[in-house]
Design a protein around this motif. Structure first.
Motif, PDB file in Angstrom:
ATOM      1  N   GLU A  45       0.830  -1.189   0.000  1.00  0.00           N
ATOM      2  CA  GLU A  45       0.000   0.000   0.000  1.00  0.00           C
ATOM      3  C   GLU A  45       0.869   1.245   0.000  1.00  0.00           C
ATOM      4  O   GLU A  45       1.981   1.231   0.502  1.00  0.00           O
ATOM      5  N   THR A  46       0.305   2.312  -0.511  1.00  0.00           N
ATOM      6  CA  THR A  46       1.003   3.580  -0.539  1.00  0.00           C
ATOM      7  C   THR A  46       0.773   4.305   0.775  1.00  0.00           C
ATOM      8  O   THR A  46      -0.342   4.311   1.309  1.00  0.00           O
ATOM      9  N   CYS A  47       1.819   4.913   1.283  1.00  0.00           N
ATOM     10  CA  CYS A  47       1.697   5.672   2.540  1.00  0.00           C
ATOM     11  C   CYS A  47       0.856   6.922   2.322  1.00  0.00           C
ATOM     12  O   CYS A  47       0.854   7.501   1.232  1.00  0.00           O
ATOM     13  N   PRO A  48       0.166   7.363   3.379  1.00  0.00           N
ATOM     14  CA  PRO A  48      -0.567   8.626   3.287  1.00  0.00           C
ATOM     15  C   PRO A  48       0.402   9.780   3.003  1.00  0.00           C
ATOM     16  O   PRO A  48       1.607   9.665   3.205  1.00  0.00           O
ATOM     17  N   ALA A  49      -0.140  10.892   2.560  1.00  0.00           N
ATOM     18  CA  ALA A  49       0.681  12.067   2.250  1.00  0.00           C
ATOM     19  C   ALA A  49       1.531  12.462   3.458  1.00  0.00           C
ATOM     20  O   ALA A  49       1.099  12.325   4.610  1.00  0.00           O
ATOM     21  N   ASN A  50       2.732  12.932   3.191  1.00  0.00           N
ATOM     22  CA  ASN A  50       3.666  13.441   4.200  1.00  0.00           C
ATOM     23  C   ASN A  50       4.144  12.370   5.173  1.00  0.00           C
ATOM     24  O   ASN A  50       4.437  12.652   6.339  1.00  0.00           O
ATOM     25  N   SER A  51       4.200  11.127   4.671  1.00  0.00           N
ATOM     26  CA  SER A  51       4.746  10.035   5.474  1.00  0.00           C
ATOM     27  C   SER A  51       5.503   9.087   4.554  1.00  0.00           C
ATOM     28  O   SER A  51       5.402   9.174   3.332  1.00  0.00           O
ATOM     29  N   MET A  52       6.276   8.199   5.157  1.00  0.00           N
ATOM     30  CA  MET A  52       7.025   7.210   4.383  1.00  0.00           C
ATOM     31  C   MET A  52       7.231   5.971   5.233  1.00  0.00           C
ATOM     32  O   MET A  52       7.065   5.997   6.458  1.00  0.00           O
ATOM     33  N   SER A  53       7.593   4.869   4.562  1.00  0.00           N
ATOM     34  CA  SER A  53       7.842   3.607   5.259  1.00  0.00           C
ATOM     35  C   SER A  53       9.179   3.053   4.805  1.00  0.00           C
ATOM     36  O   SER A  53       9.715   3.461   3.772  1.00  0.00           O
ATOM     37  N   PRO A  54       9.733   2.109   5.558  1.00  0.00           N
ATOM     38  CA  PRO A  54      10.993   1.487   5.140  1.00  0.00           C
ATOM     39  C   PRO A  54      10.833   0.783   3.786  1.00  0.00           C
ATOM     40  O   PRO A  54       9.735   0.364   3.410  1.00  0.00           O
ATOM     41  N   ALA A  55      11.927   0.644   3.064  1.00  0.00           N
ATOM     42  CA  ALA A  55      11.904  -0.045   1.769  1.00  0.00           C
ATOM     43  C   ALA A  55      11.342  -1.450   1.936  1.00  0.00           C
ATOM     44  O   ALA A  55      11.576  -2.116   2.939  1.00  0.00           O
ATOM     45  N   ALA A  56      10.585  -1.890   0.959  1.00  0.00           N
ATOM     46  CA  ALA A  56       9.987  -3.237   0.893  1.00  0.00           C
ATOM     47  C   ALA A  56       8.908  -3.462   1.942  1.00  0.00           C
ATOM     48  O   ALA A  56       8.461  -4.583   2.153  1.00  0.00           O
ATOM     49  N   SER A  57       8.456  -2.437   2.615  1.00  0.00           N
ATOM     50  CA  SER A  57       7.385  -2.581   3.592  1.00  0.00           C
ATOM     51  C   SER A  57       6.049  -2.600   2.865  1.00  0.00           C
ATOM     52  O   SER A  57       5.821  -1.831   1.931  1.00  0.00           O
ATOM     53  N   ASP A  58       5.158  -3.499   3.267  1.00  0.00           N
ATOM     54  CA  ASP A  58       3.836  -3.545   2.643  1.00  0.00           C
ATOM     55  C   ASP A  58       2.721  -3.320   3.664  1.00  0.00           C
ATOM     56  O   ASP A  58       1.553  -3.526   3.383  1.00  0.00           O
ATOM     57  N   GLU A  59       3.074  -2.916   4.836  1.00  0.00           N
ATOM     58  CA  GLU A  59       2.099  -2.636   5.900  1.00  0.00           C
ATOM     59  C   GLU A  59       1.849  -1.139   5.993  1.00  0.00           C
ATOM     60  O   GLU A  59       2.799  -0.359   6.121  1.00  0.00           O
ATOM     61  N   ILE A  60       0.621  -0.723   5.964  1.00  0.00           N
ATOM     62  CA  ILE A  60       0.292   0.706   6.109  1.00  0.00           C
ATOM     63  C   ILE A  60       0.728   1.213   7.481  1.00  0.00           C
ATOM     64  O   ILE A  60       1.117   2.372   7.640  1.00  0.00           O
ATOM     65  N   ALA A  61       0.711   0.354   8.490  1.00  0.00           N
ATOM     66  CA  ALA A  61       1.112   0.753   9.849  1.00  0.00           C
ATOM     67  C   ALA A  61       2.597   1.094   9.928  1.00  0.00           C
ATOM     68  O   ALA A  61       3.032   1.730  10.892  1.00  0.00           O
ATOM     69  N   ALA A  62       3.386   0.698   8.927  1.00  0.00           N
ATOM     70  CA  ALA A  62       4.819   1.015   8.908  1.00  0.00           C
ATOM     71  C   ALA A  62       5.067   2.440   8.416  1.00  0.00           C
ATOM     72  O   ALA A  62       6.186   2.943   8.497  1.00  0.00           O
ATOM     73  N   CYS A  63       4.031   3.091   7.905  1.00  0.00           N
ATOM     74  CA  CYS A  63       4.178   4.467   7.421  1.00  0.00           C
ATOM     75  C   CYS A  63       4.299   5.401   8.612  1.00  0.00           C
ATOM     76  O   CYS A  63       3.483   5.349   9.540  1.00  0.00           O
ATOM     77  N   ARG A  64       5.320   6.237   8.580  1.00  0.00           N
ATOM     78  CA  ARG A  64       5.584   7.164   9.684  1.00  0.00           C
ATOM     79  C   ARG A  64       5.620   8.586   9.146  1.00  0.00           C
ATOM     80  O   ARG A  64       6.166   8.836   8.087  1.00  0.00           O
ATOM     81  N   CYS A  65       5.049   9.509   9.906  1.00  0.00           N
ATOM     82  CA  CYS A  65       5.010  10.915   9.479  1.00  0.00           C
ATOM     83  C   CYS A  65       6.426  11.454   9.302  1.00  0.00           C
ATOM     84  O   CYS A  65       7.329  11.149  10.086  1.00  0.00           O
ATOM     85  N   ASN A  66       6.606  12.272   8.278  1.00  0.00           N
ATOM     86  CA  ASN A  66       7.898  12.908   8.008  1.00  0.00           C
ATOM     87  C   ASN A  66       8.211  13.968   9.056  1.00  0.00           C
ATOM     88  O   ASN A  66       7.321  14.413   9.791  1.00  0.00           O
ATOM     89  N   ASN A  67       9.463  14.407   9.085  1.00  0.00           N
ATOM     90  CA  ASN A  67       9.847  15.554   9.927  1.00  0.00           C
ATOM     91  C   ASN A  67       8.915  16.714   9.594  1.00  0.00           C
ATOM     92  O   ASN A  67       8.564  16.926   8.435  1.00  0.00           O
ATOM     93  N   GLY A  68       8.531  17.487  10.592  1.00  0.00           N
ATOM     94  CA  GLY A  68       7.658  18.636  10.372  1.00  0.00           C
ATOM     95  C   GLY A  68       6.179  18.277  10.330  1.00  0.00           C
ATOM     96  O   GLY A  68       5.336  19.150  10.147  1.00  0.00           O
ATOM     97  N   PHE A  69       5.863  16.999  10.485  1.00  0.00           N
ATOM     98  CA  PHE A  69       4.473  16.514  10.479  1.00  0.00           C
ATOM     99  C   PHE A  69       4.278  15.571  11.660  1.00  0.00           C
ATOM    100  O   PHE A  69       5.224  14.938  12.124  1.00  0.00           O
ATOM    101  N   THR A  70       3.050  15.438  12.127  1.00  0.00           N
ATOM    102  CA  THR A  70       2.771  14.537  13.236  1.00  0.00           C
ATOM    103  C   THR A  70       1.453  13.813  13.001  1.00  0.00           C
ATOM    104  O   THR A  70       0.574  14.311  12.298  1.00  0.00           O
TER     105      THR A  70
END
Length: 154
Positions: A1-26
């Protein structure tokens, strides 16, 4: 799955829960990420909340570093602390002839005879200065924010 806007996940991750907000976002991991509001910053990825700028300082939205915090109008950063203080940090010195040069850079090697907070740098006359000697040198530290374009003389 694609991470929500302004977040990212580790390479090869397929879990939405692995998406973490970028710096400057919470926001919650895997959830929506909101920008840090003005007056705050966040230096790390993840769900941590945004940190507030120190007293009498603010920052732009989505700031990622405490250095993005700047003084509110009428305040300056005291170099010896993390507090923003109204006015300018004034240091007064006994005058020496070598100070006549516009290129004089020796203030860091001198000990001021008087240190004060000057809330205005519009003295009008010598008698308005804190130092009442015939010959003295003064230096002020602080930051100013120019709000309108124009010509300024310092």
């Amino acid at each position: 799955e694609t991470c929500p806007a302004n977040s990212m996940s580790p390479a090869a991750s397929d879990e939405i829960a692995a998406c973490r907000c970028n710096n400057g976002f919470t926001g919650a991991d895997g959830g929506n990420c909101e920008q840090c509001p003005t007056g705050t910053y966040k230096t790390t990825n993840g769900s941590l909340s945004c940190d507030s700028c120190v007293l009498n300082a603010t920052s732009g939205a989505r700031s990622t570093n405490p250095s993005a915090c700047f003084c509110n109008l009428g305040y300056f950063n005291d170099p010896s602390s993390a507090i923003y203080i109204a006015g300018f940090f004034g240091q007064y010195y006994a005058y020496t002839p070598d100070m006549q040069s516009r290129d004089f850079t020796g203030f860091n090697d001198l000990t001021p005879l008087l240190t004060v907070m000057d809330f205005s740098l519009n003295f009008g006359s010598k008698s308005a200065f804190h130092w009442h000697q015939d010959a003295f040198a003064a230096r002020w530290k602080g930051k100013i924010r120019i709000h309108n374009a124009g010509e300024y003389i310092f």
